[in-house]
Design a protein around this motif. Structure first.
Motif, short mmCIF file in Angstrom:
data_model
loop_
_atom_site.label_atom_id
_atom_site.label_comp_id
_atom_site.label_asym_id
_atom_site.label_seq_id
_atom_site.Cartn_x
_atom_site.Cartn_y
_atom_site.Cartn_z
N GLU A 412 38.56 37.95 57.82
CA GLU A 412 37.18 38.43 57.82
C GLU A 412 37.08 39.78 58.49
O GLU A 412 37.68 40.03 59.54
N ASP A 414 33.86 42.71 59.11
CA ASP A 414 32.47 43.15 58.93
C ASP A 414 31.68 42.18 58.04
O ASP A 414 30.89 42.60 57.18
N GLY A 415 31.90 40.89 58.23
CA GLY A 415 31.15 39.90 57.48
C GLY A 415 31.63 39.66 56.07
O GLY A 415 31.06 38.84 55.35
N VAL A 416 32.68 40.37 55.67
CA VAL A 416 33.23 40.22 54.31
C VAL A 416 34.64 39.65 54.41
O VAL A 416 35.43 40.08 55.25
N ASN A 418 38.37 39.20 53.09
CA ASN A 418 39.34 39.98 52.32
C ASN A 418 40.59 39.15 52.07
O ASN A 418 40.98 38.32 52.89
N GLN A 438 37.72 40.49 47.47
CA GLN A 438 36.75 40.28 48.54
C GLN A 438 35.78 39.16 48.16
O GLN A 438 35.54 38.91 46.97
N SER A 439 35.28 38.50 49.20
CA SER A 439 34.32 37.41 49.00
C SER A 439 33.15 37.59 49.96
O SER A 439 33.33 37.92 51.12
N LYS A 440 31.95 37.34 49.43
CA LYS A 440 30.74 37.43 50.24
C LYS A 440 30.13 36.05 50.51
O LYS A 440 29.04 35.96 51.06
N ASP A 441 30.83 35.01 50.07
CA ASP A 441 30.33 33.65 50.29
C ASP A 441 31.37 32.80 51.02
O ASP A 441 31.59 31.64 50.70
N LYS A 442 32.04 33.43 52.00
CA LYS A 442 33.00 32.76 52.88
C LYS A 442 34.19 32.16 52.13
O LYS A 442 34.71 31.10 52.47
N TRP A 446 35.75 34.95 44.62
CA TRP A 446 36.39 36.22 44.95
C TRP A 446 36.26 37.21 43.81
O TRP A 446 36.29 36.83 42.63
N GLU A 447 36.10 38.49 44.18
CA GLU A 447 36.01 39.57 43.19
C GLU A 447 37.08 40.61 43.46
O GLU A 447 37.34 40.97 44.62
#
Length: 455
Positions: A412, A414-416, A418, A438-442, A446-447
């Protein structure tokens, strides 16, 4: 995959009934009206061609499926072929630990299959023996480089109940890092110095165990720790003024580790094998890391809370695990998941927890060419495989490939979240580069972000 009875029993029964019906019907027709039947035979030419086409179609379909089941660990046939290519047996002659230690095991193997001189462990060394010293079982996974500099791996196992021979499986994937903390040599020399028979005689049990994980950091815990030199002279530690670090060989009573304190032997004499700090208040960053003993199979979230993958079975380069948790700094462990990888074939290549609920595991296939990521959000009670869209790239020839198939440990920032996805042991695209996701939902989805060059 396609030859198993339980997969095809209904198809098989249908075919048998159908075949019997045809034979019965045809026989009756021939017997009751032989002349008329033979006159009609020329009219069956179309059916003959149709039958041929059906047979060719069925044969082609199942031929392709059988071929698939014989490659890339796709089915039982693949495992049979793999065993035929890589599995060997060695007669186990030096099978008494009191007389030959564990050196006899490697001596027997070296007679027929010379091992690399400098061996490393990809997994721990476990052994059991009876009160008369007869070895009943052991297993380990070792690797090293031969005289020509080529890497070799050996999954070594023995079970007296199943065979009198040592089984060796070569050419597996060991995820090698050539860490000197995992050397095999200290195991052999330490066991040679230990008075094994004398050690276990005081317990008066019928079965005993021996385990070796490589170099370990015991902190200031002296329980069961015995320093021993090559001549067999022992030095019990009542109090430690510095950390205890050494290649530890533990002898214990299986199933009674809590009741009977294991004898934990550290061979002293070689300064690289047994170390201690003179000032316990001054620790290097490396030593602090050793306190946590994080590895690809163990992770400490704090000094008290940790998670550990325990080997439960091995087969053809694959390792199967359970997951344990400690809340007292490793003094006691409790199994919280009997199969965290959900039956995945391969071996663990990473474990991490970001908090007491969220964690990740990575498994790598026996070939080492690809891996899989698993996620838990209930503290390890259950895991789910994490899917991500493969990144396709085009070669100069115009061919499209998906080279990135070996996920690394998510982290993790900055809240993102990797994650670098590498290419595995067969990677050779663009300097063995990696793909950043990267993932924004923990870590649930992943994108792809960009390609990252290897440093």
């Amino acid at each position: 995959m396609y030859g198993r009875m339980n997969n095809n029993i209904y198809i098989l029964l249908f075919c048998i009934v159908f075949l019997i019906s045809i034979i019965t019907f045809t026989t009756i027709r021939i017997i009751t009206d032989k002349e008329r039947e033979f006159k009609k035979l020329p009219n069956l030419k179309a059916w003959k061609y149709i039958s041929i086409l059906i047979i060719v179609a069925i044969t082609s379909f199942y031929g392709v499926e059988i071929y698939k089941s014989a490659t890339n660990y796709g089915g039982k046939l693949a495992w049979f072929i793999e065993r035929l290519k890589n599995e060997r047996s060695v007669k186990f002659e030096h099978n008494n630990i009191y007389e030959f230690g564990v050196e006899g095991i490697f001596e027997d193997i070296n007679k027929e299959h010379p091992l690399p001189k400098k061996l490393y462990m990809a997994s721990d060394f476990d052994l059991t023996f009876n009160s008369d010293g007869i070895i009943t079982a052991f297993d380990t996974f070792v690797y090293g480089k031969n005289a020509h500099g080529k890497e070799e791996t050996y999954l070594i196992a023995y079970d007296k109940k199943k065979s009198q021979d040592i089984t060796i499986i070569r050419n597996g994937y060991a995820n090698p890092d050539y860490d000197d903390d995992k050397l095999v040599e200290p195991l052999i020399k330490t066991v040679n110095a230990i008075p094994v028979k004398q050690t276990v005689s005081k317990w008066n049990e019928s079965k005993y165990g021996l385990v070796y994980y490589g170099k370990r950091n015991w902190g200031y815990n002296t329980e069961g720790i015995i320093n021993i030199n090559e001549d067999g002279k022992e030095h019990n530690l009542e109090k430690s003024t510095s950390e205890i670090i050494g290649y530890t060989v533990s002898i214990f009573v299986p199933g009674k580790e809590k009741e009977v304190v294991p004898a934990r032997y550290n061979l002293i004499g070689d300064p690289n094998w047994s170390k201690a700090n003179t000032n316990p208040n001054q620790k290097s960053s490396k030593e602090k890391q050793q306190d946590l003993t994080n590895s690809k199979e163990q992770f400490y979230l704090s000094k008290e809370v940790g998670y550990k993958l325990n080997i439960t079975d091995k087969a053809l380069g694959s390792t199967f695990y359970s997951l344990s948790k400690t809340i007292d700094g490793g003094k006691t462990w409790e199994v919280i998941n009997n199969d965290p990888f959900n039956g995945t074939i391969g071996s663990a290549s990473g474990i991490t927890f970001l908090n007491d609920k969220l964690g990740f595991l990575v498994a790598v296939r026996p070939s080492g060419t690809e891996g899989e990521l698993y996620r838990t959000d209930d503290g390890g009670i259950s895991f789910k495989k994490v899917n991500y869209t493969p990144r396709e790239v085009k070669l100069d020839s115009g061919q499209s490939i998906s080279p990135f198939d070996s996920p690394g440990m998510p982290y993790e920032k900055d809240g993102v979240f990797n994650m670098l996805v590498g290419q595995g042991s067969d990677g050779d695209y663009n300097g063995n580069s990696s793909a950043l996701y990267q993932s924004k939902d923990k870590g649930e989805t992943w994108e792809y972000v960009k390609e990252v060059k290897s440093s």
